[in-house]
Design an enzyme around this catalytic site. Structure first.
Site, PDB file in Angstrom:
ATOM      1  N   ARG A 231       0.988  -1.095  -0.008  1.00 40.78           N
ATOM      2  CA  ARG A 231      -0.347  -0.290   0.117  1.00 40.78           C
ATOM      3  C   ARG A 231       0.432   1.172  -0.192  1.00 40.78           C
ATOM      4  O   ARG A 231       1.921   1.830   0.412  1.00 40.78           O
ATOM      5  CB  ARG A 231      -1.230   0.185   0.862  1.00 40.78           C
ATOM      6  N   GLU A 260      -3.825   7.709  -5.532  1.00 39.73           N
ATOM      7  CA  GLU A 260      -3.835   7.671  -6.178  1.00 39.73           C
ATOM      8  C   GLU A 260      -5.169   8.040  -7.244  1.00 39.73           C
ATOM      9  O   GLU A 260      -6.653   7.845  -6.476  1.00 39.73           O
ATOM     10  CB  GLU A 260      -4.317   6.417  -6.784  1.00 39.73           C
ATOM     11  N   HIS A 279      -0.703   1.241 -10.546  1.00 39.23           N
ATOM     12  CA  HIS A 279      -1.391  -0.362  -9.547  1.00 39.23           C
ATOM     13  C   HIS A 279      -1.975  -0.924 -10.532  1.00 39.23           C
ATOM     14  O   HIS A 279      -3.442  -1.267 -10.660  1.00 39.23           O
ATOM     15  CB  HIS A 279      -2.545   0.904  -8.948  1.00 39.23           C
TER      16      HIS A 279
END
Length: 318
Positions: A231, A260, A279
């Site tokens: 994370r 993000e 991601h």
């Protein structure tokens, strides 16, 4: 015999994987009103791609829900107090995507060891320039948070002849054939100082937020590379940028970030010593199919009253 547990599927759109739910009593929705109506009888919520806010609001309305499954492995966006304090079972997609993330870590290690950025840059500029590369066999990988993703990383780098160290909250009594030494979380700096590659696979909890900051970068080798597939906020991003900009460390391979999408103009886009993935390191062509297959296996167990996999300790956050 029909299925007895109606499923409320929280989704932001209509995905082809939903066709596999046809044998189950289910309703797919993305807004409170239709969800609330259908959810009166639901005993299961599948958090597919719905928002945290939608799930939060529905838990106060759907009184019969006994189990929530999220297709993702990460839980930091779902652990609001009402869910944590409730008796509702929570499971996640831990393990479904670990192989892909393990491969990404190996790719990032090779990217820096063989200087692929330099190869591509020279190729595009029609430059013939020989240079030395590193052999990864014999180098040391430190894994911060030795869970399912950590094991996937360890199995791949161990096969390449690398030494593996790892941190784990509860150091196992039995030996692990993949890991040469385990460290407690409070010993992570000692481990980091030995590593050529530091791989972050830890979940985001209050304990792990900004677990890697200036003090940790200060003890790293100047040739060290940090790779994050856990994370984003586990690493203090500002401290990371400082370390990269000053060439305090060799580089970073990142699939996750504090915010993000990463904002346009963020310094991480421009740094030559960064490998940046938006991601999607686990987004194989069938990643959503895998996620749905796992949920259906879980649902079958739930129907039969059998134990579920990946039950989350909601207070610990994983």
């Amino acid at each position: 015999m029909g299925k007895e547990n109606p499923v409320l599927v929280l989704a932001s759109g209509d995905d082809p994987q939903f066709a596999r739910l046809n044998e189950l009593p289910h309703t797919i929705c993305g807004d409170v009103a239709p969800c609330a109506h259908a959810g009166q009888e639901a005993t299961v919520i599948l958090q597919w791609s719905g928002t945290r806010e939608l799930l939060h609001e529905l838990l106060g309305i759907c009184r019969k829900v006994r189990w929530v499954h999220t297709r993702a492995a990460g839980l930091d966006n779902l652990l609001f107090p009402e869910l944590v304090e409730s008796p509702i079972l929570l499971t996640n997609g831990r393990g479904v995507f670990s192989a892909s993330l393990g491969e990404f870590v190996l790719a990032a290690i090779l990217y820096f060891a063989k200087d692929f950025r330099r190869m591509v840059r020279n190729q595009m500029a029609s430059v013939w320039e020989q240079f030395d590369v590193q052999e990864i066999a014999g180098q040391t990988v430190g894994i911060l948070g030795y869970g399912d993703i950590g094991r996937a990383v360890a199995s791949r780098v161990h096969a390449m002849g690398m030494h593996v160290l790892a941190t784990k909250r509860n150091v196992p009594a039995a030996t692990d054939p993949l890991v040469e030494q385990f460290y407690r979380p409070d010993e992570q700096r000692e481990m980091i100082a030995h590593c050529d590659y530091i791989v972050v696979t830890a979940p985001l909890t209050e304990e792990t937020r900004h677990m890697i900051g200036d003090a940790e970068f200060a003890v790293m080798k100047p040739t060290a590379v940090v790779i994050n597939v856990g994370r984003g906020p586990v690493i203090d991003e500002a401290a990371l940028v400082r370390a990269l900009t000053a060439n305090r460390i060799k580089g970073a391979g990142l699939d996750v970030f504090e915010h993000e999408p990463l904002p346009a103009g963020h310094p991480l886009y421009k740094l030559e010593n960064v490998l940046l993935s938006p991601h999607c390191a686990d987004h194989t062509a069938d990643w959503q199919d895998q996620a749905m297959r796992f949920f259906l296996q879980q649902y079958d167990s739930f129907e039969k009253g059998e134990p579920l996999k990946n039950i989350v300790n909601k207070r610990l956050g994983y």
